[in-house]
Design a protein around this motif. Structure first.
Motif, PDB file in Angstrom:
ATOM      1  N   UNK A 130       1.242   7.247  -6.360  1.00  0.00           N
ATOM      2  CA  UNK A 130       0.134   8.187  -6.510  1.00  0.00           C
ATOM      3  C   UNK A 130       0.593   9.613  -6.225  1.00  0.00           C
ATOM      4  N   UNK A 131       1.353   9.797  -5.166  1.00  0.00           N
ATOM      5  CA  UNK A 131       1.839  11.130  -4.818  1.00  0.00           C
ATOM      6  C   UNK A 131       2.815  11.650  -5.869  1.00  0.00           C
ATOM      7  N   UNK A 132       3.635  10.754  -6.412  1.00  0.00           N
ATOM      8  CA  UNK A 132       4.648  11.170  -7.373  1.00  0.00           C
ATOM      9  C   UNK A 132       4.037  11.612  -8.696  1.00  0.00           C
ATOM     10  N   UNK A 133       2.958  10.940  -9.113  1.00  0.00           N
ATOM     11  CA  UNK A 133       2.413  11.193 -10.452  1.00  0.00           C
ATOM     12  C   UNK A 133       1.005  11.793 -10.443  1.00  0.00           C
TER      13      UNK A 133
ATOM     14  N   UNK B  98      -6.345   0.499  -4.025  1.00  0.00           N
ATOM     15  CA  UNK B  98      -6.890   1.068  -5.261  1.00  0.00           C
ATOM     16  C   UNK B  98      -6.210   2.402  -5.556  1.00  0.00           C
ATOM     17  N   UNK B  99      -5.599   2.482  -6.717  1.00  0.00           N
ATOM     18  CA  UNK B  99      -4.984   3.722  -7.204  1.00  0.00           C
ATOM     19  C   UNK B  99      -5.703   4.117  -8.484  1.00  0.00           C
ATOM     20  N   UNK B 100      -6.113   5.369  -8.581  1.00  0.00           N
ATOM     21  CA  UNK B 100      -6.728   5.870  -9.806  1.00  0.00           C
ATOM     22  C   UNK B 100      -5.941   7.074 -10.308  1.00  0.00           C
ATOM     23  N   UNK B 101      -5.945   7.249 -11.616  1.00  0.00           N
ATOM     24  CA  UNK B 101      -5.146   8.325 -12.237  1.00  0.00           C
ATOM     25  C   UNK B 101      -5.701   8.600 -13.624  1.00  0.00           C
ATOM     26  N   UNK B 102      -5.548   9.836 -14.065  1.00  0.00           N
ATOM     27  CA  UNK B 102      -5.825  10.168 -15.450  1.00  0.00           C
ATOM     28  C   UNK B 102      -7.089  10.972 -15.656  1.00  0.00           C
ATOM     29  N   UNK B 103      -7.275  11.395 -16.893  1.00  0.00           N
ATOM     30  CA  UNK B 103      -8.415  12.211 -17.309  1.00  0.00           C
ATOM     31  C   UNK B 103      -9.648  11.315 -17.431  1.00  0.00           C
ATOM     32  N   UNK B 104     -10.744  11.651 -16.746  1.00  0.00           N
ATOM     33  CA  UNK B 104     -11.947  10.820 -16.826  1.00  0.00           C
ATOM     34  C   UNK B 104     -12.505  10.654 -18.236  1.00  0.00           C
TER      35      UNK B 104
ATOM     36  N   UNK C 177       0.832  -1.202   0.000  1.00  0.00           N
ATOM     37  CA  UNK C 177       0.000   0.000   0.000  1.00  0.00           C
ATOM     38  C   UNK C 177       0.871   1.257   0.000  1.00  0.00           C
ATOM     39  N   UNK C 178       1.944   1.249   0.789  1.00  0.00           N
ATOM     40  CA  UNK C 178       2.828   2.414   0.827  1.00  0.00           C
ATOM     41  C   UNK C 178       3.461   2.673  -0.535  1.00  0.00           C
ATOM     42  N   UNK C 179       3.823   1.615  -1.247  1.00  0.00           N
ATOM     43  CA  UNK C 179       4.413   1.791  -2.580  1.00  0.00           C
ATOM     44  C   UNK C 179       3.381   2.398  -3.530  1.00  0.00           C
ATOM     45  N   UNK C 180       2.149   1.928  -3.469  1.00  0.00           N
ATOM     46  CA  UNK C 180       1.108   2.510  -4.313  1.00  0.00           C
ATOM     47  C   UNK C 180       0.878   3.976  -3.957  1.00  0.00           C
ATOM     48  N   UNK C 181       0.899   4.306  -2.663  1.00  0.00           N
ATOM     49  CA  UNK C 181       0.735   5.696  -2.251  1.00  0.00           C
ATOM     50  C   UNK C 181       1.883   6.564  -2.762  1.00  0.00           C
ATOM     51  N   UNK C 182       3.079   6.005  -2.722  1.00  0.00           N
ATOM     52  CA  UNK C 182       4.240   6.757  -3.212  1.00  0.00           C
ATOM     53  C   UNK C 182       4.075   7.090  -4.691  1.00  0.00           C
TER      54      UNK C 182
END
Length: 468
Positions: free
Chosen positions: A177-180, A215-221, A170-175
């Motif tokens: 998410x914060x980075x990108x 769960x990580x989400x990213x990008x233009x909807x 989870x920490x890696x996914x958070x990292x």
């Protein structure tokens, strides 16, 4: 873009020792134009440009004139992978004017993979030789991204479970998410039951470290939606159907699917593909305790199918089925999953060929074509649905395994297939994520397999003209 210390910027490029890549035929042609002293030196050292060999040729004053590197195939990204640890420490540059031409991106990727050492717990014996890079271009940036993603897989898989449990995933996914600029959410512990993820909870509840869905989400909807799922079993004892010692020894790698999913998500975000991304990782430990799930139990799943537990060591498919169901609810345009799912896939295909399953012919064809172009091999396996009979249960909708040892990789994929809508393009990659022994560019331990091909697939589908 940050790169490992085995690379140097272009400023000292001309001062670096030239590296000339050759095979046997190219060596003879090359030596025809060299001084007699060089020809004698090469002959005296028995150098025939065989793959995996190097020879440093001395020049005036003891300064190397150049390094000769034996390769088999200039188009192989691993062609130079032996060089960083066979050449003496120092600074080298690829000579594009002499010898066989190796694309700059392939040179960067192969050199970086060959220089990789997992040094979290001990210092490496020596530093790798460094490669001076020419001025950056698009191929350079893409290769650097692929290298960083491949190293991420290796580092995550190589890290022992005491330092790579569900919370650390989870920490890696958070990292990332914060980075990108992504968003993160995790459903942890008993909240899995309240959130209707009962299968993930059942597998992970016996551990002292809480199971979770990351769960990580990213990008233009407005962009096409891509869902990536990775099996995150951070250690697998086999549960009450306990593994023997030799089968449990390397089970820190059973989160290899999660490592691949994280790395692919990193590539998508780093290269800014025009997609809307959902990354899902069911992260658990399959442990033994009084509350461990037991053979013969019937567990609920998010989809509403009941599952009889035939074998607690077939736990990966159980945690994945809730995650795949949740992913499908979001109606993505494409669903990919990665999992160190079965030993049967290794029996069938060996350690280097991940088994590819897909419910969509175009998707399978495109991923295989990407694999061939990227020299990142996969092998298509059939979703032979008559074999679902091996998962028949007398008390539930299906069993997680069966009494027969036949078609073990296929039946595992068929189990997952029950949780994916037939009209949703889906592919499943059963990976080993491991090298059993040292080879140039492939050190013993964690390994990325099918990752470069997966990214090439996504880029060809969603950003064919962008260079992203």
């Amino acid at each position: 873009m940050n790169l490992p210390p085995c690379f140097a910027p272009a400023d000292p490029f001309d001062a670096a020792v030239p590296v000339i890549a050759l095979d046997g035929a190219a060596l003879d042609s090359f030596l025809g134009g060299e001084p007699e002293a060089v020809r004698h030196w090469v002959a005296a050292n028995g150098f025939r440009a065989e793959p995996g060999t190097v020879l440093l040729v001395p020049g005036d004053g003891g300064v190397p004139l150049y390094a000769l590197i034996g390769i088999a195939d200039a188009a192989d990204p691993f062609a130079l992978a032996h060089a960083p640890m066979l050449l003496p420490e120092g600074l080298y540059r690829l000579d594009a004017q002499r010898g066989l031409r190796i694309a700059a991106g392939d040179a960067l990727l192969g050199w970086g993979l060959g220089a990789y050492r997992f040094d979290r717990y001990r210092r490496a014996g020596r530093a790798p030789a460094r490669l001076a890079l020419p001025p950056r271009d698009a191929a350079h940036d893409e290769a650097a991204a692929l290298l960083r993603a491949s190293v991420l897989v290796r580092d995550l898989v190589n890290t022992p479970s005491e330092h790579m449990g569900p919370e650390q995933l989870e920490q890696e996914a958070r990292r990332l998410a914060e980075l990108y600029g992504g968003q993160m959410h995790a459903v942890v512990g008993d909240a899995l039951l309240a959130g209707n993820f009962p299968a993930i909870h059942a597998v992970g509840r016996a551990s002292h470290r809480a199971p979770r869905l990351i769960e990580l989400t990213w990008g233009d909807p407005s962009h096409p939606h891509v869902a990536i799922v990775g099996k995150g079993v951070c250690f697998d004892t086999g549960g009450l159907d306990i593994k023997p010692a030799d089968g449990m020894r390397n089970m820190k790698k059973d989160m290899g699917g999660a490592a691949h999913a994280l790395a692919l998500a990193k590539l998508v975000m780093m290269r800014k593909l025009p997609v809307r991304l959902t990354l899902l990782i069911p992260a658990v430990e399959n442990a033994i305790a009084g509350n461990a799930y037991r053979p013969g139990e019937v567990i609920a799943t998010r989809k509403g199918l009941s599952v009889e537990i035939d074998n607690t060591d077939a736990e990966g498919r159980v945690v994945l089925c809730d995650a795949l169901t949740y992913a499908a609810e979001k109606s993505p345009a494409l669903l990919l999953d990665f999992a160190t799912l079965t030993g049967a896939a290794r029996i069938a295909l060996g350690p280097d060929l991940p088994a590819l399953y897909a419910n969509d012919e175009a998707l399978a064809r495109d991923w295989l074509a990407a694999a061939e172009a990227a020299r990142d091999p996969l092998w298509r396996m059939p979703l032979w649905r008559p074999y679902l009979s091996y998962l028949k249960s007398n008390v539930a909708d299906l069993a997680n395994a069966g009494g027969s040892r036949m078609a073990g990789s296929i039946t595992a994929a068929l189990y997952l297939d029950r949780f994916v809508p037939p009209d949703l393009p889906w592919a499943h990659l059963d990976v080993y994520a491991w090298n059993d022994s040292d080879r140039p560019g492939r050190p013993a331990g964690g390994e990325a397999q099918g990752l470069r091909a997966a990214f090439a697939l996504l880029r060809s589908r969603f950003a064919p003209l962008s260079g992203g």
